[in-house]
Design a protein around this motif. Structure first.
Motif, PDB file in Angstrom:
ATOM      1  N   ARG A 144      18.459   8.433  11.572  1.00  9.14           N
ATOM      2  CA  ARG A 144      18.204   9.857  11.417  1.00  9.14           C
ATOM      3  C   ARG A 144      16.496   9.891  11.454  1.00  9.14           C
ATOM      4  O   ARG A 144      15.825  10.583  12.101  1.00  9.14           O
ATOM      5  CB  ARG A 144      18.703  10.448  10.316  1.00  9.14           C
ATOM      6  CG  ARG A 144      18.782  12.062  10.477  1.00  9.14           C
ATOM      7  CD  ARG A 144      19.668  12.621   9.763  1.00  9.14           C
ATOM      8  NE  ARG A 144      19.624  12.322   8.266  1.00  9.14           N
ATOM      9  CZ  ARG A 144      18.925  12.498   7.518  1.00  9.14           C
ATOM     10  NH1 ARG A 144      17.807  13.468   7.939  1.00  9.14           N
ATOM     11  NH2 ARG A 144      18.948  12.089   6.239  1.00  9.14           N
ATOM     12  N   TRP A 145      15.791   9.180  10.492  1.00  9.06           N
ATOM     13  CA  TRP A 145      14.496   9.392  10.280  1.00  9.06           C
ATOM     14  C   TRP A 145      13.624   8.848  11.786  1.00  9.06           C
ATOM     15  O   TRP A 145      12.621   9.350  12.092  1.00  9.06           O
ATOM     16  CB  TRP A 145      13.974   8.676   9.213  1.00  9.06           C
ATOM     17  CG  TRP A 145      14.037   9.395   7.801  1.00  9.06           C
ATOM     18  CD1 TRP A 145      15.377   9.733   7.249  1.00  9.06           C
ATOM     19  CD2 TRP A 145      13.233  10.204   7.442  1.00  9.06           C
ATOM     20  NE1 TRP A 145      14.945  10.167   6.135  1.00  9.06           N
ATOM     21  CE2 TRP A 145      13.591  10.529   6.123  1.00  9.06           C
ATOM     22  CE3 TRP A 145      11.679  10.176   7.379  1.00  9.06           C
ATOM     23  CZ2 TRP A 145      12.800  11.341   5.122  1.00  9.06           C
ATOM     24  CZ3 TRP A 145      11.056  10.605   6.585  1.00  9.06           C
ATOM     25  CH2 TRP A 145      11.511  11.495   5.471  1.00  9.06           C
ATOM     26  N   THR A 146      14.272   8.006  12.363  1.00 13.89           N
ATOM     27  CA  THR A 146      13.545   7.438  13.773  1.00 13.89           C
ATOM     28  C   THR A 146      13.873   8.444  14.879  1.00 13.89           C
ATOM     29  O   THR A 146      13.175   8.186  15.803  1.00 13.89           O
ATOM     30  CB  THR A 146      13.689   6.057  13.899  1.00 13.89           C
ATOM     31  OG1 THR A 146      15.039   5.698  13.930  1.00 13.89           O
ATOM     32  CG2 THR A 146      13.226   4.970  12.608  1.00 13.89           C
ATOM     33  N   SER A 154      20.241   6.684  -1.889  1.00 12.58           N
ATOM     34  CA  SER A 154      21.378   7.638  -2.235  1.00 12.58           C
ATOM     35  C   SER A 154      22.507   7.893  -1.134  1.00 12.58           C
ATOM     36  O   SER A 154      23.255   8.383  -1.534  1.00 12.58           O
ATOM     37  CB  SER A 154      20.607   8.895  -2.360  1.00 12.58           C
ATOM     38  OG  SER A 154      20.093   9.446  -1.501  1.00 12.58           O
ATOM     39  N   GLY A 155      22.255   7.334   0.019  1.00  9.74           N
ATOM     40  CA  GLY A 155      22.914   7.534   1.224  1.00  9.74           C
ATOM     41  C   GLY A 155      23.302   6.052   2.199  1.00  9.74           C
ATOM     42  O   GLY A 155      22.978   5.331   1.488  1.00  9.74           O
ATOM     43  N   ARG A 207       6.123  11.422   2.613  1.00 11.06           N
ATOM     44  CA  ARG A 207       7.207  11.040   3.646  1.00 11.06           C
ATOM     45  C   ARG A 207       7.868   9.742   3.171  1.00 11.06           C
ATOM     46  O   ARG A 207       8.981   9.633   3.216  1.00 11.06           O
ATOM     47  CB  ARG A 207       6.781  11.161   5.118  1.00 11.06           C
ATOM     48  CG  ARG A 207       6.568  12.404   5.571  1.00 11.06           C
ATOM     49  CD  ARG A 207       6.267  12.641   6.781  1.00 11.06           C
ATOM     50  NE  ARG A 207       7.129  11.830   7.609  1.00 11.06           N
ATOM     51  CZ  ARG A 207       8.089  12.527   8.502  1.00 11.06           C
ATOM     52  NH1 ARG A 207       8.056  13.776   8.615  1.00 11.06           N
ATOM     53  NH2 ARG A 207       8.848  11.721   9.240  1.00 11.06           N
ATOM     54  N   ALA A 208       7.035   8.584   3.004  1.00 11.60           N
ATOM     55  CA  ALA A 208       7.479   7.311   2.479  1.00 11.60           C
ATOM     56  C   ALA A 208       8.473   7.456   1.321  1.00 11.60           C
ATOM     57  O   ALA A 208       9.616   6.881   1.344  1.00 11.60           O
ATOM     58  CB  ALA A 208       6.709   6.295   2.311  1.00 11.60           C
ATOM     59  N   ALA A 209       7.931   8.025   0.484  1.00 13.75           N
ATOM     60  CA  ALA A 209       8.753   8.374  -0.985  1.00 13.75           C
ATOM     61  C   ALA A 209       9.985   9.012  -0.886  1.00 13.75           C
ATOM     62  O   ALA A 209      11.035   8.628  -1.362  1.00 13.75           O
ATOM     63  CB  ALA A 209       7.759   9.068  -1.967  1.00 13.75           C
ATOM     64  N   GLU A 210       9.845  10.100   0.020  1.00  6.99           N
ATOM     65  CA  GLU A 210      11.166  10.949   0.370  1.00  6.99           C
ATOM     66  C   GLU A 210      12.147  10.224   0.957  1.00  6.99           C
ATOM     67  O   GLU A 210      13.469   9.998   0.681  1.00  6.99           O
ATOM     68  CB  GLU A 210      10.831  12.047   0.922  1.00  6.99           C
ATOM     69  CG  GLU A 210      11.938  13.097   1.631  1.00  6.99           C
ATOM     70  CD  GLU A 210      11.555  14.154   2.437  1.00  6.99           C
ATOM     71  OE1 GLU A 210      12.208  14.948   3.038  1.00  6.99           O
ATOM     72  OE2 GLU A 210      10.236  14.368   2.562  1.00  6.99           O
ATOM     73  N   PHE A 211      11.671   9.216   1.895  1.00  2.12           N
ATOM     74  CA  PHE A 211      12.706   8.486   2.695  1.00  2.12           C
ATOM     75  C   PHE A 211      13.219   7.161   1.707  1.00  2.12           C
ATOM     76  O   PHE A 211      14.394   7.042   2.076  1.00  2.12           O
ATOM     77  CB  PHE A 211      11.756   7.623   3.949  1.00  2.12           C
ATOM     78  CG  PHE A 211      12.433   6.507   4.615  1.00  2.12           C
ATOM     79  CD1 PHE A 211      13.294   6.831   5.546  1.00  2.12           C
ATOM     80  CD2 PHE A 211      12.291   5.127   4.125  1.00  2.12           C
ATOM     81  CE1 PHE A 211      14.173   5.707   6.225  1.00  2.12           C
ATOM     82  CE2 PHE A 211      12.954   4.143   4.527  1.00  2.12           C
ATOM     83  CZ  PHE A 211      13.794   4.358   5.570  1.00  2.12           C
ATOM     84  N   ASP A 243       0.931  -1.220  -0.152  1.00  2.00           N
ATOM     85  CA  ASP A 243       0.151   0.032  -0.085  1.00  2.00           C
ATOM     86  C   ASP A 243       0.677   1.242  -0.022  1.00  2.00           C
ATOM     87  O   ASP A 243       0.304   2.505   0.020  1.00  2.00           O
ATOM     88  CB  ASP A 243      -1.029  -0.060   1.029  1.00  2.00           C
ATOM     89  CG  ASP A 243      -0.385  -0.036   2.579  1.00  2.00           C
ATOM     90  OD1 ASP A 243       1.131  -0.207   2.711  1.00  2.00           O
ATOM     91  OD2 ASP A 243      -1.056   0.103   3.952  1.00  2.00           O
ATOM     92  N   GLY A 244       2.311   1.037  -0.152  1.00  2.00           N
ATOM     93  CA  GLY A 244       3.116   2.357  -0.051  1.00  2.00           C
ATOM     94  C   GLY A 244       3.516   2.938   1.184  1.00  2.00           C
ATOM     95  O   GLY A 244       4.575   3.505   1.328  1.00  2.00           O
TER      96      GLY A 244
END
Length: 74
Positions: A52-54, A43-44, A33-37, A14-15
């Motif tokens: 960092r995200w959590t 890329s990193g 936000r999921a797509a950006e993550f 479901d994305g």
């Protein structure tokens, strides 16, 4: 400071993206936000990005905070 480790992520049909730390849920991302993550992970350094995200990464002040007088009586 050691590099973050123990993170993994699962992308659901479901994305939704589920971020796990040591096989326990640490965060859920949906939509933009999921797509950006996912773009950032590809890329990193994936472990550092997930930490960092959590918000689950060491900042280097744990020892000094433990020794602070405010935290001594607990």
């Amino acid at each position: 400071m050691p590099a973050p480790s123990g993170f993994e992520y699962q992308q659901r049909p479901d994305g939704t993206v589920l971020i796990l730390h040591r096989r326990k849920p640490a965060g859920t991302l949906r939509g933009a936000r999921a797509a950006e993550f996912l773009d950032e992970v590809e890329s990193g350094d994936a472990q550092l990005v997930m930490a960092r995200w959590t918000g689950n990464y060491k900042r280097g002040n744990e020892r000094s905070a433990k020794q602070h007088p405010r935290n001594s009586g607990r």
